[in-house]
Design a protein around this motif. Structure first.
Motif, PDB file in Angstrom:
ATOM      1  N   ALA A 223      -5.148  18.627  -4.280  1.00 33.80           N
ATOM      2  CA  ALA A 223      -6.207  17.673  -3.917  1.00 33.80           C
ATOM      3  C   ALA A 223      -6.099  16.424  -4.784  1.00 33.80           C
ATOM      4  N   LEU A 224      -5.855  16.627  -6.087  1.00 30.77           N
ATOM      5  CA  LEU A 224      -5.722  15.468  -6.977  1.00 30.77           C
ATOM      6  C   LEU A 224      -4.496  14.638  -6.589  1.00 30.77           C
ATOM      7  N   ALA A 225      -3.383  15.335  -6.332  1.00 29.59           N
ATOM      8  CA  ALA A 225      -2.156  14.603  -5.978  1.00 29.59           C
ATOM      9  C   ALA A 225      -2.386  13.767  -4.719  1.00 29.59           C
ATOM     10  N   TRP A 226      -3.042  14.363  -3.725  1.00 30.15           N
ATOM     11  CA  TRP A 226      -3.302  13.613  -2.489  1.00 30.15           C
ATOM     12  C   TRP A 226      -4.265  12.455  -2.747  1.00 30.15           C
ATOM     13  N   GLY A 227      -5.236  12.670  -3.625  1.00 30.30           N
ATOM     14  CA  GLY A 227      -6.164  11.585  -3.965  1.00 30.30           C
ATOM     15  C   GLY A 227      -5.410  10.416  -4.589  1.00 30.30           C
ATOM     16  N   ILE A 228      -4.467  10.742  -5.482  1.00 24.29           N
ATOM     17  CA  ILE A 228      -3.662   9.685  -6.135  1.00 24.29           C
ATOM     18  C   ILE A 228      -2.800   8.970  -5.086  1.00 24.29           C
ATOM     19  N   GLN A 255      -1.248   8.801   6.635  1.00 24.30           N
ATOM     20  CA  GLN A 255      -2.360   9.195   7.512  1.00 24.30           C
ATOM     21  C   GLN A 255      -3.120  10.396   6.928  1.00 24.30           C
ATOM     22  N   TYR A 256      -2.382  11.406   6.479  1.00 26.12           N
ATOM     23  CA  TYR A 256      -3.032  12.603   5.933  1.00 26.12           C
ATOM     24  C   TYR A 256      -3.764  12.277   4.624  1.00 26.12           C
ATOM     25  N   ALA A 257      -3.176  11.364   3.837  1.00 30.83           N
ATOM     26  CA  ALA A 257      -3.769  11.034   2.528  1.00 30.83           C
ATOM     27  C   ALA A 257      -5.173  10.448   2.680  1.00 30.83           C
ATOM     28  N   ARG A 258      -5.433   9.806   3.840  1.00 33.39           N
ATOM     29  CA  ARG A 258      -6.753   9.173   4.030  1.00 33.39           C
ATOM     30  C   ARG A 258      -7.901  10.165   3.944  1.00 33.39           C
ATOM     31  N   LYS A 259      -7.607  11.449   4.199  1.00 44.18           N
ATOM     32  CA  LYS A 259      -8.668  12.466   4.116  1.00 44.18           C
ATOM     33  C   LYS A 259      -9.172  12.643   2.688  1.00 44.18           C
ATOM     34  N   PHE A 260      -8.360  12.202   1.735  1.00 41.03           N
ATOM     35  CA  PHE A 260      -8.676  12.519   0.335  1.00 41.03           C
ATOM     36  C   PHE A 260      -9.390  11.346  -0.332  1.00 41.03           C
ATOM     37  N   ASN A 261     -10.634  11.138   0.129  1.00 40.93           N
ATOM     38  CA  ASN A 261     -11.408  10.060  -0.499  1.00 40.93           C
ATOM     39  C   ASN A 261     -11.858  10.505  -1.886  1.00 40.93           C
ATOM     40  N   LEU A 262     -12.228   9.532  -2.687  1.00 37.82           N
ATOM     41  CA  LEU A 262     -12.543   9.814  -4.094  1.00 37.82           C
ATOM     42  C   LEU A 262     -13.645  10.856  -4.260  1.00 37.82           C
ATOM     43  N   ARG A 263     -14.660  10.768  -3.382  1.00 34.85           N
ATOM     44  CA  ARG A 263     -15.791  11.692  -3.534  1.00 34.85           C
ATOM     45  C   ARG A 263     -15.335  13.145  -3.349  1.00 34.85           C
ATOM     46  N   TYR A 264     -14.548  13.373  -2.275  1.00 38.10           N
ATOM     47  CA  TYR A 264     -14.073  14.732  -2.004  1.00 38.10           C
ATOM     48  C   TYR A 264     -13.167  15.233  -3.141  1.00 38.10           C
ATOM     49  N   VAL A 265     -12.243  14.380  -3.572  1.00 40.50           N
ATOM     50  CA  VAL A 265     -11.279  14.808  -4.599  1.00 40.50           C
ATOM     51  C   VAL A 265     -12.007  15.119  -5.916  1.00 40.50           C
ATOM     52  N   ALA A 266     -13.000  14.298  -6.238  1.00 40.67           N
ATOM     53  CA  ALA A 266     -13.752  14.534  -7.478  1.00 40.67           C
ATOM     54  C   ALA A 266     -14.502  15.865  -7.404  1.00 40.67           C
ATOM     55  N   GLU A 267     -15.114  16.131  -6.264  1.00 43.58           N
ATOM     56  CA  GLU A 267     -15.847  17.403  -6.112  1.00 43.58           C
ATOM     57  C   GLU A 267     -14.906  18.593  -6.193  1.00 43.58           C
ATOM     58  N   GLU A 268     -13.761  18.452  -5.541  1.00 47.90           N
ATOM     59  CA  GLU A 268     -12.823  19.571  -5.461  1.00 47.90           C
ATOM     60  C   GLU A 268     -12.179  19.871  -6.819  1.00 47.90           C
ATOM     61  N   THR A 269     -11.794  18.816  -7.527  1.00 46.79           N
ATOM     62  CA  THR A 269     -10.997  19.007  -8.753  1.00 46.79           C
ATOM     63  C   THR A 269     -11.849  19.088 -10.017  1.00 46.79           C
TER      64      THR A 269
END
Ligand code: SF4
Length: 693
Positions: A223-228, A255-269
């Protein structure tokens, strides 16, 4: 005793430490026929004479009073000394009778971490010439997932170019404990101005030299890698020319990376939005001089393979691959192969576990040691009845130790070669004493890029055979001696390096190693990348062919899905290394053991308070596989995340693998989730003692 060349004179011999998989240059000082001391080789340009705490205990190892110096045979419940020749004769007869009954593939060979590639290939040669594809090792649970994942993206497993790096990302690793020379190189790079980022669920001892530390929830690395990746693409911080010319799959990646917005990545990681942005910007600003040291932390999860693929995409996206200060892609030396002429014998017969996890097989050409236990216990997929194990200790290092123990006990023939009577050796029918690295002359990868070196044999103990002596003598007795025509390991090494055009004596003179080819950056302009498409592969048709996702899709780790949340209150991280030991090795060296006699359960202060635990209290830790008793160490607030625990592995006194799962596996590579074990913790009375149940 010292070997003849060194027995008279006062002299010093330059060779290499092999107490771990690194190869620090050392100097062995000999006086009046005795080794007086061993130091690091100060003349070496990279290691500069520095040795880790293990390296300072080489003499404790080779002269240990606990060393096995005589072959042993188990008679009833007791060990009896046996003549080496008779032991080999008996072992070979048993091998042949198992072959007669169940076929050649019912014999397995298990090679340990103490062997370098040449020694490993001697084992492989024996197995393939005998007709069994069943080679096993710890590669089923350690390091190979990250190697194969990164290779699927950039075509090779890179070495970090610390010397020219401006930014070093250490992700799920603690080089201070596991790879001391890399730790020193990173320290040196930092003095030259490189920025060091540490991403890890634990604030390990390495954090002391990191500029920035980011605690991450285990198994959320993808998740972090995709967020970056998302931030880098959105801001157009990537190397557009490189991506256009040298990669495939960029559109799908973006296209897939767009799913990883900052809010989601922060919550997940568990990493803040600001910090995710900071990591991305630091990497982008330092590109292409950014290099990565990815440890086993991200790989030992049920989503580890794709998580590491995603991490590998970051470097490639920023054009850091095979560029100065980035990830070096070294070319292997052209050597004579010990397996090329015998591999055909087993081409049609895949090893145990290869059908289920073909990516692992493609990468290592060996069976999966976890699945081997089913073959021993339940003939699944077919019987494995004999095993020869050299320099490994799977009772301590493989998951679900109880099952490992049961499986090894069930064998018709179990032979162990080791320096010591390990927990695994105790289960064997025969234990044969092995030569330590000071008693072998072997070809090793050099410390510097694209170098090869030769270790020097300084000592010799009767009956302690080196790999070549053992496998060639056994080969003769089971009728495949023609595949081992070399007189000794020197003659073998001489043959292996023939294509390099230098003699063994010339190689022995090169204390810094022989540079077989000067390292060239940006080889991709001329040669492309070593992937099926010849480009960096953000999407992989090779993986799709086996039914896996083309993109490194992120799937939350099993423990985040909520399945076990009702039963288990904590997630246990295991497998971290203690600097004094190399996994299960060196626990019998008193001065190393004295400092760390037992592992401890690391716990966050708030979790300890909830359980009313004080430092040093005894607790029972229970998982789906079993339980163990261990003392508590309440760490600092910022050293571990709440809800997570840590136990270091490798100790036979409290073997954490008694409670690790062998059935929560990564779907691509089959690695077990050793770093996310659901457990409960209960305080128990002092008289319960520290042990596993
Ligand atoms: S890191 Fe330590 S144990 Fe490993 S080779 Fe170097 S000195 Fe030896």
């Amino acid at each position: 005793m010292l070997i003849k060349n060194y027995s008279e004179a006062n002299c010093s011999v330059k060779t290499f430490c092999r107490m771990c998989s690194y190869r620090c240059p050392i100097v062995v000082y000999i006086e009046q026929g005795k080794i007086k001391k061993i130091t690091g080789d100060k003349d070496h340009p990279v290691t500069k004479g520095r040795l880790c705490v293990k390296g300072s205990a080489i003499l404790d190892l080779v002269y240990s009073p606990a060393r096995l110096l005589k072959p042993l045979k188990k008679v009833g419940e007791r060990w009896q000394e046996i003549d080496l020749e008779i032991a080999l004769q008996e072992i070979s007869q048993k091998i042949l009778s198992i072959k007669e009954k169940y076929g050649a593939k019912s014999i397995g060979v298990w090679k340990g971490e103490s062997l370098d590639p040449t020694q490993s290939d001697i084992c492989r040669r024996f197995a393939f010439a005998f007709g069994t594809p069943n080679i096993f090792s710890n590669d089923t649970v350690c390091a190979v997932s990250k190697q194969a994942a990164i290779k699927s993206v950039i075509g090779g497993y890179p070495t970090p170019d610390f010397q020219a790096a401006k930014c070093i990302v250490v992700w799920g690793a603690n080089p201070r404990a596991s790879h001391f020379p890399l730790y020193n190189e990173i320290k040196d790079a930092r003095k030259r101005g490189a920025k060091v980022l540490l991403i890890d669920p634990r604030k390990s001892s390495f954090a002391k030299i990191a500029d920035l530390y980011f605690p991450i929830k285990p198994g959320t690395d993808g998740a972090l890698a995709w967020g970056i990746i998302n931030i880098i693409i959105e801001n157009k911080w990537y190397d557009q020319a490189f991506v256009e010319e040298h990669t495939i799959g960029f559109e799908e990646l973006a296209q897939y990376a767009r799913k990883f917005n900052l809010r989601y990545v922060a919550e997940e990681t568990g990493i803040s939005q600001d910090d995710i942005y900071k990591i991305s910007k630091t990497i982008a600003e330092s590109a292409p001089h950014v290099t990565y040291r990815v440890g086993v932390g991200p790989e030992q999860h049920d989503n580890g393979f794709n998580n590491i693929r995603a991490i590998a995409c970051i470097g490639a996206l920023c054009g850091c691959t095979d560029r100065p200060g980035g990830d070096r892609l070294e070319e292997p030396p052209a050597l004579n192969s010990l397996v090329a002429d015998v591999r055909g014998n087993v081409e049609k017969e895949k090893p145990i576990g290869a059908e289920e996890y073909p990516v692992f097989y493609d990468h290592r050409w060996e069976g999966r040691s976890i699945k081997a236990m089913d073959a021993m216990l339940e003939n699944d997929p077919y019987p494995l009845r004999g095993l020869i194990l050299t320099g490994a200790n799977p009772v301590i290092t493989n998951p679900n130790s109880d099952k490992v123990e049961k499986a090894l006990k069930s064998l018709d023939l179990f032979v162990v070669r080791d320096l010591f009577m390990t927990e695994t050796a105790k289960l064997a029918d025969y234990v044969l004493p092995a030569a330590s690295f000071l008693e072998r002359s072997e070809l090793i990868r050099g410390v510097m890029p694209q170098t090869i070196s030769l270790t020097k044999k300084v000592l010799e103990f009767d009956s302690c055979q080196n790999e070549y002596q053992f496998w060639s003598s056994l080969a003769k007795k089971v009728g495949i001696g023609q595949h081992f025509p070399w007189k000794d390991e020197d003659e073998l090494n001489r043959w292996i390096i023939e294509p390099l055009g230098l003699s063994l004596e010339e190689l022995a003179q090169k204390a810094e190693g022989y540079i077989y080819k000067a390292y060239n950056y940006e080889k991709f302009y001329k040669n492309g990348f070593n992937t099926p498409s010849g480009k960096v592969e953000f999407t992989s048709d090779y993986l799709a062919k086996y039914g896996y996702e083309k993109l490194p899709v992120y799937r939350p780790a099993h423990y985040l899905s909520g399945k076990n949340k009702a039963h288990y209150k904590f997630i246990l991280i295991t497998g971290a290394r203690e600097a004094r030991f190399n996994n299960s090795c060196y626990h019998n060296i008193p001065r190393l053991k004295k400092a760390v006699p037992m592992p401890l359960l690391e716990i966050h202060p708030a979790d300890a308070a909830n359980l009313q635990l004080a430092d040093g209290d005894l607790v029972e830790v229970t998982s789906a596989k079993g339980s163990l008793n261990i003392r508590v160490s309440i760490v600092e607030q910022d050293e571990i995340l709440r809800g997570f625990l840590q136990i270091t592995h490798g100790f036979d006194e409290v073997n954490v693998n008694r409670i690790t799962p062998d059935d929560i596996l990564d779907p691509v590579i089959g690695f077990p989730a050793l770093k996310s074990v659901p457990v409960n913790v209960t305080k128990i009375p002092e008289d319960a003692g520290c042990h596993q149940l």
